[in-house]
Write a protein that holds these residues in place. Structure first.
Motif, PDB file in Angstrom:
ATOM      1  N   UNK A 165      34.292  -7.334   2.316  1.00 47.19           N
ATOM      2  CA  UNK A 165      34.473  -6.021   3.330  1.00 47.19           C
ATOM      3  C   UNK A 165      34.944  -6.652   4.640  1.00 47.19           C
ATOM      4  N   UNK A 166      34.494  -7.820   4.952  1.00 46.90           N
ATOM      5  CA  UNK A 166      35.186  -8.570   6.197  1.00 46.90           C
ATOM      6  C   UNK A 166      36.535  -8.856   5.976  1.00 46.90           C
ATOM      7  N   UNK A 167      37.025  -9.202   4.817  1.00 42.73           N
ATOM      8  CA  UNK A 167      38.476  -9.481   4.665  1.00 42.73           C
ATOM      9  C   UNK A 167      39.124  -8.053   4.746  1.00 42.73           C
ATOM     10  N   UNK A 172      29.520  -6.585   9.531  1.00 44.04           N
ATOM     11  CA  UNK A 172      29.126  -6.539   8.289  1.00 44.04           C
ATOM     12  C   UNK A 172      27.778  -7.315   8.179  1.00 44.04           C
ATOM     13  N   UNK A 173      26.663  -6.580   7.691  1.00 47.69           N
ATOM     14  CA  UNK A 173      25.724  -7.105   7.452  1.00 47.69           C
ATOM     15  C   UNK A 173      25.175  -7.872   6.228  1.00 47.69           C
ATOM     16  N   UNK A 174      24.710  -9.053   6.364  1.00 52.13           N
ATOM     17  CA  UNK A 174      24.438  -9.771   4.922  1.00 52.13           C
ATOM     18  C   UNK A 174      22.949  -9.811   4.858  1.00 52.13           C
ATOM     19  N   UNK A 225      23.131  -6.688  17.219  1.00 56.07           N
ATOM     20  CA  UNK A 225      24.491  -6.018  16.673  1.00 56.07           C
ATOM     21  C   UNK A 225      25.789  -6.652  17.091  1.00 56.07           C
ATOM     22  N   UNK A 226      25.555  -7.721  18.207  1.00 51.10           N
ATOM     23  CA  UNK A 226      26.453  -8.550  18.834  1.00 51.10           C
ATOM     24  C   UNK A 226      27.623  -7.857  19.274  1.00 51.10           C
ATOM     25  N   UNK A 227      27.207  -6.386  19.803  1.00 51.17           N
ATOM     26  CA  UNK A 227      28.318  -5.561  20.575  1.00 51.17           C
ATOM     27  C   UNK A 227      29.620  -5.105  19.565  1.00 51.17           C
ATOM     28  N   UNK A 228      29.162  -5.108  18.300  1.00 45.32           N
ATOM     29  CA  UNK A 228      30.221  -4.307  17.574  1.00 45.32           C
ATOM     30  C   UNK A 228      30.309  -2.896  17.702  1.00 45.32           C
ATOM     31  N   UNK A 229      31.433  -2.238  17.323  1.00 50.35           N
ATOM     32  CA  UNK A 229      31.885  -0.993  17.588  1.00 50.35           C
ATOM     33  C   UNK A 229      31.752  -0.047  16.177  1.00 50.35           C
ATOM     34  N   UNK A 239      38.506  -6.839  13.886  1.00 51.67           N
ATOM     35  CA  UNK A 239      38.035  -8.095  14.086  1.00 51.67           C
ATOM     36  C   UNK A 239      36.686  -7.856  13.230  1.00 51.67           C
ATOM     37  N   UNK A 240      36.253  -8.609  11.893  1.00 57.32           N
ATOM     38  CA  UNK A 240      34.946  -8.645  11.426  1.00 57.32           C
ATOM     39  C   UNK A 240      34.082  -9.385  12.061  1.00 57.32           C
ATOM     40  N   UNK A 241      32.961  -8.997  12.074  1.00 59.93           N
ATOM     41  CA  UNK A 241      31.785  -9.859  12.850  1.00 59.93           C
ATOM     42  C   UNK A 241      30.775  -9.816  11.637  1.00 59.93           C
ATOM     43  N   UNK A 242      30.222 -11.077  11.196  1.00 63.60           N
ATOM     44  CA  UNK A 242      29.096 -11.458  10.310  1.00 63.60           C
ATOM     45  C   UNK A 242      27.748 -11.081  11.005  1.00 63.60           C
ATOM     46  N   UNK A 243      27.026 -10.115  10.602  1.00 67.39           N
ATOM     47  CA  UNK A 243      25.563 -10.029  11.044  1.00 67.39           C
ATOM     48  C   UNK A 243      24.303 -10.099   9.829  1.00 67.39           C
TER      49      UNK A 243
END
Length: 235
Positions: free
Chosen positions: A19-21, A7-9, A40-44, A29-33
């Motif tokens: 959105x993370x919740x 989820x991009x801030x 992108x920290x390897x997100x899917x 698993x939510x990943x803050x970006x």
């Protein structure tokens, strides 16, 4: 496998934590970006959340569409990664030309906040497979510049190619042409819509239903669809 959804801030984002919740409730698993990063920290999958990025100066989403991370978002979208733009995120997607058309000031010139009925027009995208085509769902809506526009040729192409993902049902809250509430790209991995599915994922906090107040969880299907899409590709 654990599906990781970023989820991009952006400066002015206000629905990123929601959105993370929602992602966590759906089972990923939510990943803050951060908008200023190129990682992108390897997100899917990716979510561009709602809010008022950069104060909605120029046009809503226009400045955010030029943020550093959008280079990676465009590359990820081109590679087939599921990307969802919600409200301000939808505005970013059209400004970045990942989706066609544009969003303008509501035709009533007022900010609209309501629980909105939608008809699912395309249930074969990475974000809509949990629904049936023609299914009616209720998702909260809140926007001031949510009127979807495009030229007639583009509108005809969206209709003809099945790229209208959602249509407003019952009432058109913002003057969107042909009642369009959300669209998809031809590959079905990039979806943008004005209503907020992240606000309809948890009993007690969603829209009212016939069974109970605030019990609506129709938004959960968006995130469950993305999880399924990622797992299917990885299998």
């Amino acid at each position: 496998m654990t599906v990781r959804i970023g989820v991009i801030t952006f400066p002015g984002s206000l629905d990123d934590r929601d959105a993370q919740r929602a992602i966590r409730i759906a089972g990923a698993e939510p990943v803050a970006l951060w908008h200023g990063s190129h990682d992108l920290d390897g997100v899917d999958a990716l979510v561009l959340p709602g809010g008022f990025s950069y104060g909605d100066y120029l046009r809503s989403g226009a400045i955010a569409a030029l943020s550093p991370i959008m280079t990676e978002v465009k590359d990820a979208a081109a590679s087939g990664m599921p990307v969802l733009g919600i409200c301000n995120g939808f505005q970013m997607l059209v400004e970045a030309h990942l989706l066609p058309g544009g969003l303008i000031r509501n035709d009533n010139q007022h900010f609209v906040r309501r629980d909105q009925k939608l008809t699912v027009e395309n249930s074969s995208t990475a974000w809509t497979s949990a629904f049936e085509q023609g299914q009616e769902i209720v998702i909260p809506l809140k926007n001031g510049e949510g009127g979807y526009i495009a030229n007639e040729d583009t509108l005809d192409r969206l209709e003809g190619e099945g790229l209208v993902a959602f249509r407003y049902a019952g009432v058109n809250p913002n003057g969107s042409l042909r009642d369009i509430a959300g669209i998809t790209n031809p590959a079905g991995n990039v979806v943008g819509l004005m209503p907020h599915p992240e606000h309809a994922t948890e009993p007690g906090f969603g829209p009212d239903t016939a069974s109970a107040m605030r019990s609506g969880v129709d938004g959960l299907g968006f995130f469950q669809s993305a999880i399924e899409a990622v797992v299917r590709v990885a299998a």
